[in-house]
Design a protein around this motif. Structure first.
Motif, PDB file in Angstrom:
ATOM      1  N   ILE A   1      -4.009  11.152  17.638  1.00 35.31           N
ATOM      2  CA  ILE A   1      -5.269  10.503  17.128  1.00 35.31           C
ATOM      3  C   ILE A   1      -5.845  11.721  16.322  1.00 35.31           C
ATOM      4  CG2 ILE A   1      -7.493   9.508  17.619  1.00 35.31           C
ATOM      5  CD1 ILE A   1      -5.012   7.662  18.228  1.00 35.31           C
ATOM      6  N   ASP A   2      -6.221  11.447  15.023  1.00 33.86           N
ATOM      7  CA  ASP A   2      -7.355  12.283  14.035  1.00 33.86           C
ATOM      8  C   ASP A   2      -8.161  12.931  15.123  1.00 33.86           C
ATOM      9  OD1 ASP A   2      -8.684  13.671  12.495  1.00 33.86           O
ATOM     10  OD2 ASP A   2      -8.213  12.061  10.634  1.00 33.86           O
ATOM     11  N   PRO A   3      -8.368  14.142  15.286  1.00 31.33           N
ATOM     12  CA  PRO A   3      -9.763  14.834  15.790  1.00 31.33           C
ATOM     13  C   PRO A   3     -11.063  14.088  15.504  1.00 31.33           C
ATOM     14  CG  PRO A   3      -8.234  16.383  14.966  1.00 31.33           C
ATOM     15  CD  PRO A   3      -7.745  15.042  14.486  1.00 31.33           C
ATOM     16  N   SER A   4     -11.168  13.739  14.284  1.00 34.23           N
ATOM     17  CA  SER A   4     -12.448  12.957  14.209  1.00 34.23           C
ATOM     18  C   SER A   4     -12.660  11.624  14.710  1.00 34.23           C
ATOM     19  CB  SER A   4     -12.591  13.036  12.360  1.00 34.23           C
ATOM     20  OG  SER A   4     -11.490  11.979  11.967  1.00 34.23           O
ATOM     21  N   ALA A   5     -11.411  10.903  15.277  1.00 39.02           N
ATOM     22  CA  ALA A   5     -11.607   9.550  15.739  1.00 39.02           C
ATOM     23  C   ALA A   5     -11.152   9.844  17.286  1.00 39.02           C
ATOM     24  CB  ALA A   5     -10.587   8.804  14.897  1.00 39.02           C
ATOM     25  N   ILE A   6     -11.318  10.982  17.807  1.00 37.44           N
ATOM     26  CA  ILE A   6     -10.805  11.019  19.226  1.00 37.44           C
ATOM     27  C   ILE A   6     -12.006  10.454  20.005  1.00 37.44           C
ATOM     28  CG2 ILE A   6     -10.577  12.563  21.138  1.00 37.44           C
ATOM     29  CD1 ILE A   6      -8.929  14.396  19.205  1.00 37.44           C
ATOM     30  N   SER A   7     -13.455  10.634  19.638  1.00 40.36           N
ATOM     31  CA  SER A   7     -14.487  10.233  20.507  1.00 40.36           C
ATOM     32  C   SER A   7     -14.617   8.884  20.520  1.00 40.36           C
ATOM     33  CB  SER A   7     -15.619  10.925  19.494  1.00 40.36           C
ATOM     34  OG  SER A   7     -16.835  10.540  20.309  1.00 40.36           O
ATOM     35  N   SER A   8     -14.413   8.149  19.344  1.00 40.58           N
ATOM     36  CA  SER A   8     -14.473   6.408  19.615  1.00 40.58           C
ATOM     37  C   SER A   8     -13.106   6.019  20.222  1.00 40.58           C
ATOM     38  CB  SER A   8     -14.186   5.804  18.108  1.00 40.58           C
ATOM     39  OG  SER A   8     -13.158   6.320  17.408  1.00 40.58           O
ATOM     40  N   HIS A   9     -12.000   6.737  20.175  1.00 41.16           N
ATOM     41  CA  HIS A   9     -10.993   6.066  20.919  1.00 41.16           C
ATOM     42  C   HIS A   9     -11.303   6.466  22.468  1.00 41.16           C
ATOM     43  CE1 HIS A   9      -8.030   4.808  18.005  1.00 41.16           C
ATOM     44  NE2 HIS A   9      -8.764   5.676  17.236  1.00 41.16           N
ATOM     45  N   VAL A  10     -11.786   7.819  22.636  1.00 37.95           N
ATOM     46  CA  VAL A  10     -12.248   8.000  24.202  1.00 37.95           C
ATOM     47  C   VAL A  10     -13.099   7.149  24.786  1.00 37.95           C
ATOM     48  CG1 VAL A  10     -13.149   9.719  25.685  1.00 37.95           C
ATOM     49  CG2 VAL A  10     -11.646  10.376  23.998  1.00 37.95           C
ATOM     50  N   ASP A  11     -14.182   6.657  23.869  1.00 40.36           N
ATOM     51  CA  ASP A  11     -15.162   5.648  24.602  1.00 40.36           C
ATOM     52  C   ASP A  11     -14.495   4.292  24.575  1.00 40.36           C
ATOM     53  OD1 ASP A  11     -17.014   7.494  24.153  1.00 40.36           O
ATOM     54  OD2 ASP A  11     -17.713   6.772  22.262  1.00 40.36           O
ATOM     55  N   ALA A  12     -13.480   3.815  24.015  1.00 43.39           N
ATOM     56  CA  ALA A  12     -12.758   2.583  24.208  1.00 43.39           C
ATOM     57  C   ALA A  12     -12.131   2.715  25.561  1.00 43.39           C
ATOM     58  CB  ALA A  12     -11.952   2.253  23.037  1.00 43.39           C
ATOM     59  N   VAL A  13     -11.453   3.695  25.868  1.00 45.59           N
ATOM     60  CA  VAL A  13     -10.604   3.985  27.036  1.00 45.59           C
ATOM     61  C   VAL A  13     -11.418   4.094  28.052  1.00 45.59           C
ATOM     62  CG1 VAL A  13      -9.194   5.435  28.273  1.00 45.59           C
ATOM     63  CG2 VAL A  13      -8.737   5.268  25.900  1.00 45.59           C
ATOM     64  N   VAL A  14     -12.515   4.557  28.172  1.00 44.34           N
ATOM     65  CA  VAL A  14     -13.675   4.677  29.136  1.00 44.34           C
ATOM     66  C   VAL A  14     -14.316   3.052  29.393  1.00 44.34           C
ATOM     67  CG1 VAL A  14     -15.790   5.461  30.159  1.00 44.34           C
ATOM     68  CG2 VAL A  14     -14.113   7.046  28.839  1.00 44.34           C
ATOM     69  N   ALA A  15     -14.459   2.566  28.446  1.00 49.89           N
ATOM     70  CA  ALA A  15     -14.744   1.001  28.496  1.00 49.89           C
ATOM     71  C   ALA A  15     -13.781   0.106  28.960  1.00 49.89           C
ATOM     72  CB  ALA A  15     -15.330   0.712  27.188  1.00 49.89           C
ATOM     73  N   LEU A  16     -12.735   0.647  28.762  1.00 50.33           N
ATOM     74  CA  LEU A  16     -11.358  -0.123  29.610  1.00 50.33           C
ATOM     75  C   LEU A  16     -11.437   0.055  30.921  1.00 50.33           C
ATOM     76  CD1 LEU A  16      -8.891  -1.749  29.394  1.00 50.33           C
ATOM     77  CD2 LEU A  16      -7.557   0.254  28.869  1.00 50.33           C
ATOM     78  N   GLY A  17     -11.623   1.344  31.309  1.00 54.31           N
ATOM     79  CA  GLY A  17     -11.500   1.805  32.798  1.00 54.31           C
ATOM     80  C   GLY A  17     -12.812   1.200  33.389  1.00 54.31           C
ATOM     81  N   THR A  18     -13.862   0.956  32.861  1.00 52.80           N
ATOM     82  CA  THR A  18     -14.995   0.307  33.431  1.00 52.80           C
ATOM     83  C   THR A  18     -14.797  -1.040  33.532  1.00 52.80           C
ATOM     84  OG1 THR A  18     -16.490   2.021  32.385  1.00 52.80           O
ATOM     85  CG2 THR A  18     -17.568   0.003  33.246  1.00 52.80           C
TER      86      THR A  18
END
Length: 404
Positions: free
Chosen positions: A192-209
C-alpha cells in the motif's frame, strides 16, 4: 096504523143493515194468522214474483174464510196453498241438505288443507335444519379462510425477515472478503502507498470491530499494519497471523450464517407457497358452501311461503266451516220457525176447529140463554109488526122523500 112513509123508511133501513151484514159475512175476517202467512208467501224467494203475488192475492179469500163457510172452489184454492206451503217446506229441507253437504265438504277440505299444512311444516323444519347446519359449515369455512390468511401473512413476514437477514449476511460476507482482499492483504504484504496506509488500517480495524474480535488484538493490529513489512518483528508477525486466523474464523461463521439464512429463506418461501395453496383451497371451499347455503335459504323461503299459503288456506277454511255450520243452523232454525209459526197456523186455518165440549152446567146455562134470546127476538118481531100496522098508509116514505 103507522104512516106509509115511516114504514118505507124502516124497510129501507132494515134492508141496508141486511146488505151490510151480508157484505161483512162475505168478506174474509182480518185474521193475524192470515196476515203472517201472506207475508211469508211474499218473502219466499223460491217462487217467482208472479206466483208469490198470485198466492198472496188468493190466500185471504180462501184460507181466511172459516172452514165450514168455504165453497168447493175455495177448498181447492186452500189445497193449492197447502201444496205451496209444502213446497216451501221442501225448499227449506233442500237448503238444509245443501248446507249440510257444503259443511261436510268444507270440513273435508279443511282436513286435507291441515294435512298439507303439517307436511309443509315438516318440510320447512327439515329445510331450516339444513340451513342451520350449512351456516355452521360456512362459518367454519370462513374461520378456516381467516386462519389460512393469517398463517400466510405470518409466513410472508417470516420470508421477508429471512430474505432481509440473508441479504444482510450476504452483504457482510462480501464486505469482509473485500476488506481482506483489498485492505488487509495489501497491508500485510506492504504493497500500500504510505499515504493511503492510514485509511486502509481504519478499514481493517472497522472489519475487526464488526467481526467482534478481541479488544487487545484490535488495539495491536493498527501499529503492526502501519509498519513496513520488512520492519516488523516476530511479535508483529504473530499478531498478523492471529488477526488473520480470527478473521478467517469469523468469515467462516458469516458464511455459515449466510447458508442458514438462505435455507430459512427457502423454507419460508415453500411455507408461503403451501399457505397460498391452503388459503386458495379454503376460499374455494367457502365460496362453494356459500352457494350451497344460498340454495338452501332459497328453498327455505319457498317452504315458508308454502307453509304461509297452507296456513292461510286452513284459516280460510276454518272461517268457511264456521260459516257453513252457521248456515246449517240458520236453515234448521228457519225450518223450526216455519213449523212453529207458519205451518201450525196454516193447519189451524186449513182444518175445521174441533167442537167445544161444555160442562153440563154451562150447557144448561147456554140453552137457557138461547131460549131467552129466542123469546126476546119473537117479542121484538111482534112489536115491530104492530108498529108497522099502526103507520099511516098515505105518509110518504123516508126513502121516497130522500129521492125527491
Amino acid at each position: 096504523m103507522a104512516p106509509k112513509g115511516k114504514q118505507a123508511a124502516t124497510s129501507a133501513s132494515q134492508g141496508s143493515r141486511k146488505r151490510q151484514r151480508k157484505a161483512q159475512e162475505s168478506t174474509p175476517t182480518s185474521d193475524p194468522r192470515v196476515q203472517v202467512l201472506s207475508k211469508s208467501l211474499q218473502q219466499f224467494q223460491d217462487f217467482p214474483d208472479e206466483v208469490r203475488s198470485l198466492l198472496r192475492a188468493i190466500l185471504p179469500g180462501s184460507l181466511g174464510v172459516a172452514h165450514g163457510e168455504r165453497i168447493s172452489c175455495q177448498h181447492k184454492v186452500v189445497d193449492l196453498l197447502s201444496a205451496a206451503f209444502g213446497q216451501m217446506e221442501e225448499g227449506i229441507v233442500r237448503r238444509i241438505a245443501e248446507a249440510e253437504a257444503k259443511s261436510q265438504s268444507v270440513v273435508s277440505n279443511k282436513a286435507e288443507a291441515m294435512q298439507k299444512q303439517t307436511a309443509s311444516e315438516a318440510v320447512l323444519q327439515g329445510s331450516t335444519a339444513a340451513v342451520t347446519t350449512k351456516k355452521a359449515e360456512v362459518e367454519q369455512a370462513d374461520a378456516a379462510v381467516q386462519t389460512s390468511k393469517e398463517r400466510m401473512e405470518k409466513v410472508a413476514d417470516a420470508l421477508k425477515t429471512s430474505k432481509e437477514q440473508h441479504e444482510k449476511m450476504t452483504m457482510q460476507l462480501e464486505r469482509v472478503k473485500n476488506l481482506q482482499t483489498n485492505n488487509f492483504l495489501p497491508l500485510q504484504q506492504g504493497s500500500i502507498d504510505p499515504s493511503a496506509i492510514s485509511s486502509h488500517v481504519d478499514a481493517v480495524v472497522a472489519l475487526g470491530t464488526e467481526l467482534c474480535l478481541d479488544e487487545s488484538l484490535l488495539h495491536s493490529i493498527p501499529t503492526v499494519l502501519e509498519k513496513p513489512a520488512e520492519g516488523r518483528t516476530q511479535f508483529d508477525i504473530m499478531v498478523l497471523q492471529n488477526f488473520q486466523e480470527e478473521v478467517a474464523k469469523q468469515t467462516a461463521a458469516v458464511e455459515e450464517d449466510v447458508g442458514k439464512c438462505e435455507a430459512a429463506k427457502s423454507q419460508d418461501a415453500d411455507q408461503l407457497e403451501a399457505a397460498k395453496v391452503d388459503s386458495d383451497a379454503a376460499k374455494s371451499k367457502f365460496e362453494e358452501l356459500e352457494v350451497e347455503l344460498a340454495a338452501l335459504v332459497a328453498e327455505e323461503v319457498k317452504q315458508k311461503d308454502d307453509v304461509a299459503t297452507a296456513t292461510a288456506a286452513v284459516k280460510d277454511l276454518e272461517a268457511a266451516s264456521v260459516k257453513a255450520a252457521d248456515a246449517v243452523v240458520s236453515e234448521q232454525t228457519q225450518l223450526s220457525v216455519f213449523h212453529a209459526e207458519l205451518l201450525d197456523k196454516f193447519r189451524e186455518l186449513h182444518t175445521p176447529p174441533p167442537p167445544d165440549v161444555l160442562p153440563v152446567d154451562e150447557a144448561e146455562t147456554s140453552a137457557s140463554v138461547i131460549e131467552v134470546k129466542a123469546t126476546e127476538g119473537a117479542a121484538q118481531q111482534e112489536m115491530t109488526k104492530g108498529a108497522d100496522d099502526d103507520m099511516p098508509v098515505d105518509m110518504p116514505s123516508v126513502v121516497g122523500t130522500s129521492s125527491a
